[in-house]
Design a protein around this motif. Structure first.
Motif, PDB file in Angstrom:
ATOM      1  N   ASP A  64      -8.370   1.876   3.601  1.00 23.23           N
ATOM      2  CA  ASP A  64      -7.231   0.953   3.600  1.00 23.23           C
ATOM      3  C   ASP A  64      -6.422   1.020   4.890  1.00 23.23           C
ATOM      4  N   CYS A  65      -6.796   1.867   5.808  1.00 27.26           N
ATOM      5  CA  CYS A  65      -6.087   1.974   7.091  1.00 27.26           C
ATOM      6  C   CYS A  65      -6.541   0.851   8.011  1.00 27.26           C
ATOM      7  N   ASP A  66      -6.123  -0.320   7.660  1.00 27.51           N
ATOM      8  CA  ASP A  66      -6.509  -1.542   8.362  1.00 27.51           C
ATOM      9  C   ASP A  66      -5.316  -2.492   8.282  1.00 27.51           C
ATOM     10  N   ASN A  67      -5.017  -3.178   9.351  1.00 23.53           N
ATOM     11  CA  ASN A  67      -3.836  -4.034   9.413  1.00 23.53           C
ATOM     12  C   ASN A  67      -3.789  -5.069   8.290  1.00 23.53           C
ATOM     13  N   SER A  68      -4.903  -5.726   7.995  1.00 26.53           N
ATOM     14  CA  SER A  68      -4.895  -6.756   6.955  1.00 26.53           C
ATOM     15  C   SER A  68      -4.718  -6.151   5.561  1.00 26.53           C
ATOM     16  N   ARG A  69      -5.342  -5.024   5.284  1.00 29.61           N
ATOM     17  CA  ARG A  69      -5.176  -4.375   3.982  1.00 29.61           C
ATOM     18  C   ARG A  69      -3.752  -3.857   3.794  1.00 29.61           C
ATOM     19  N   LEU A  70      -3.193  -3.286   4.864  1.00 30.42           N
ATOM     20  CA  LEU A  70      -1.823  -2.769   4.781  1.00 30.42           C
ATOM     21  C   LEU A  70      -0.833  -3.902   4.559  1.00 30.42           C
ATOM     22  N   SER A  71      -1.080  -5.057   5.136  1.00 29.65           N
ATOM     23  CA  SER A  71      -0.199  -6.210   4.918  1.00 29.65           C
ATOM     24  C   SER A  71      -0.188  -6.621   3.450  1.00 29.65           C
ATOM     25  N   LEU A  72      -1.331  -6.507   2.781  1.00 28.44           N
ATOM     26  CA  LEU A  72      -1.405  -6.815   1.353  1.00 28.44           C
ATOM     27  C   LEU A  72      -0.758  -5.723   0.502  1.00 28.44           C
ATOM     28  N   MET A  73      -0.891  -4.478   0.924  1.00 32.00           N
ATOM     29  CA  MET A  73      -0.341  -3.354   0.157  1.00 32.00           C
ATOM     30  C   MET A  73       1.177  -3.245   0.285  1.00 32.00           C
ATOM     31  N   PHE A  74       1.712  -3.665   1.418  1.00 33.55           N
ATOM     32  CA  PHE A  74       3.152  -3.597   1.668  1.00 33.55           C
ATOM     33  C   PHE A  74       3.680  -4.992   2.018  1.00 33.55           C
ATOM     34  N   PRO A  75       3.684  -5.916   1.043  1.00 34.12           N
ATOM     35  CA  PRO A  75       4.066  -7.296   1.349  1.00 34.12           C
ATOM     36  C   PRO A  75       5.533  -7.454   1.753  1.00 34.12           C
ATOM     37  N   ALA A  76       6.394  -6.549   1.360  1.00 31.64           N
ATOM     38  CA  ALA A  76       7.815  -6.654   1.710  1.00 31.64           C
ATOM     39  C   ALA A  76       8.087  -6.224   3.148  1.00 31.64           C
ATOM     40  N   VAL A  77       7.121  -5.552   3.773  1.00 33.84           N
ATOM     41  CA  VAL A  77       7.282  -5.094   5.153  1.00 33.84           C
ATOM     42  C   VAL A  77       6.692  -6.171   6.068  1.00 33.84           C
ATOM     43  N   THR A  78       7.552  -6.786   6.875  1.00 30.68           N
ATOM     44  CA  THR A  78       7.089  -7.920   7.682  1.00 30.68           C
ATOM     45  C   THR A  78       6.431  -7.515   8.992  1.00 30.68           C
ATOM     46  N   GLY A  79       7.061  -6.680   9.757  1.00 30.03           N
ATOM     47  CA  GLY A  79       6.476  -6.233  11.013  1.00 30.03           C
ATOM     48  C   GLY A  79       6.377  -4.722  11.002  1.00 30.03           C
ATOM     49  N   PHE A  80       5.208  -4.177  11.337  1.00 25.22           N
ATOM     50  CA  PHE A  80       5.053  -2.730  11.274  1.00 25.22           C
ATOM     51  C   PHE A  80       4.011  -2.250  12.263  1.00 25.22           C
ATOM     52  N   THR A  81       4.112  -0.978  12.564  1.00 26.18           N
ATOM     53  CA  THR A  81       3.073  -0.249  13.277  1.00 26.18           C
ATOM     54  C   THR A  81       2.667   0.894  12.353  1.00 26.18           C
ATOM     55  N   TYR A  82       1.460   1.380  12.509  1.00 27.76           N
ATOM     56  CA  TYR A  82       1.003   2.441  11.630  1.00 27.76           C
ATOM     57  C   TYR A  82       0.062   3.379  12.370  1.00 27.76           C
ATOM     58  N   ARG A  83      -0.068   4.561  11.778  1.00 25.02           N
ATOM     59  CA  ARG A  83      -1.006   5.546  12.303  1.00 25.02           C
ATOM     60  C   ARG A  83      -1.592   6.298  11.122  1.00 25.02           C
ATOM     61  N   CYS A  84      -2.909   6.317  11.013  1.00 28.87           N
ATOM     62  CA  CYS A  84      -3.606   7.076   9.993  1.00 28.87           C
ATOM     63  C   CYS A  84      -4.240   8.299  10.645  1.00 28.87           C
ATOM     64  N   CYS A  85      -4.237   9.405   9.928  1.00 34.83           N
ATOM     65  CA  CYS A  85      -4.785  10.643  10.467  1.00 34.83           C
ATOM     66  C   CYS A  85      -5.359  11.470   9.321  1.00 34.83           C
ATOM     67  N   SER A  86      -6.131  12.484   9.640  1.00 34.52           N
ATOM     68  CA  SER A  86      -6.835  13.197   8.575  1.00 34.52           C
ATOM     69  C   SER A  86      -6.744  14.719   8.675  1.00 34.52           C
ATOM     70  N   SER A  87      -5.631  15.234   9.156  1.00 34.76           N
ATOM     71  CA  SER A  87      -5.407  16.674   9.109  1.00 34.76           C
ATOM     72  C   SER A  87      -4.117  16.931   8.331  1.00 34.76           C
ATOM     73  N   ASN A  88      -3.960  18.126   7.807  1.00 37.33           N
ATOM     74  CA  ASN A  88      -2.813  18.439   6.960  1.00 37.33           C
ATOM     75  C   ASN A  88      -1.479  18.144   7.642  1.00 37.33           C
ATOM     76  N   LEU A  89      -0.647  17.379   6.934  1.00 39.58           N
ATOM     77  CA  LEU A  89       0.716  17.051   7.358  1.00 39.58           C
ATOM     78  C   LEU A  89       0.774  16.398   8.730  1.00 39.58           C
ATOM     79  N   CYS A  90      -0.249  15.647   9.064  1.00 43.59           N
ATOM     80  CA  CYS A  90      -0.314  15.003  10.378  1.00 43.59           C
ATOM     81  C   CYS A  90       0.572  13.768  10.469  1.00 43.59           C
ATOM     82  N   ASN A  91       1.120  13.285   9.353  1.00 35.69           N
ATOM     83  CA  ASN A  91       1.963  12.092   9.370  1.00 35.69           C
ATOM     84  C   ASN A  91       3.444  12.443   9.447  1.00 35.69           C
ATOM     85  N   SER A  92       3.755  13.542  10.089  1.00 30.70           N
ATOM     86  CA  SER A  92       5.142  14.002  10.173  1.00 30.70           C
ATOM     87  C   SER A  92       5.970  13.158  11.119  1.00 30.70           C
ATOM     88  N   GLY A  93       5.362  12.518  12.071  1.00 33.07           N
ATOM     89  CA  GLY A  93       6.110  11.776  13.071  1.00 33.07           C
ATOM     90  C   GLY A  93       6.383  12.609  14.306  1.00 33.07           C
TER      91      GLY A  93
END
Length: 117
Positions: A64-93
């Protein structure tokens, strides 16, 4: 033979075999996420930043880490950037990298050396 068993036990412990992925889980404007979520083997972590400053962090299926899928999953969010990662706690910012994999490799190499000396 005992040294080889000890080496395998230490190596498996260092690399975290059998442990699942963990991601931060929150949806806020502060960026101070402390809730941790256990994910499935199919998941990755996501950090999705809304144009208005809100950031969503959670587990998400890797497929689901794809711009079109994320747009469907988060319809209330109009403009966004995202980052997917696969190590522990890697989405900390945080952009700080950890030395844990390097230390695990050094430990494993020292164990190999010790087994054959």
């Amino acid at each position: 033979m005992e040294r080889l068993r000890l080496f395998l036990l230490v190596s498996l412990g260092m690399f975290g075999v059998g442990s699942g992925l963990r991601c931060y889980k929150c949806s806020d404007y502060t960026g101070r996420c402390q809730n941790v979520q256990e994910c499935t083997y199919e998941d990755s972590c996501i950090s999705l930043s809304e144009r208005g400053g809100k950031t969503i962090r959670q587990c998400i299926r890797y497929t689901d880490c794809d711009n079109s899928r994320l747009s469907l999953m988060f319809p209330a969010v109009t403009g966004f950037t995202y980052r997917c990662c696969s190590s522990n706690l890697c989405n900390s910012g945080n952009t700080v990298t950890t030395a844990t994999p390097v230390l695990a490799l050094v430990g494993a190499l020292l164990s190999v050396w010790w087994c054959w000396v």
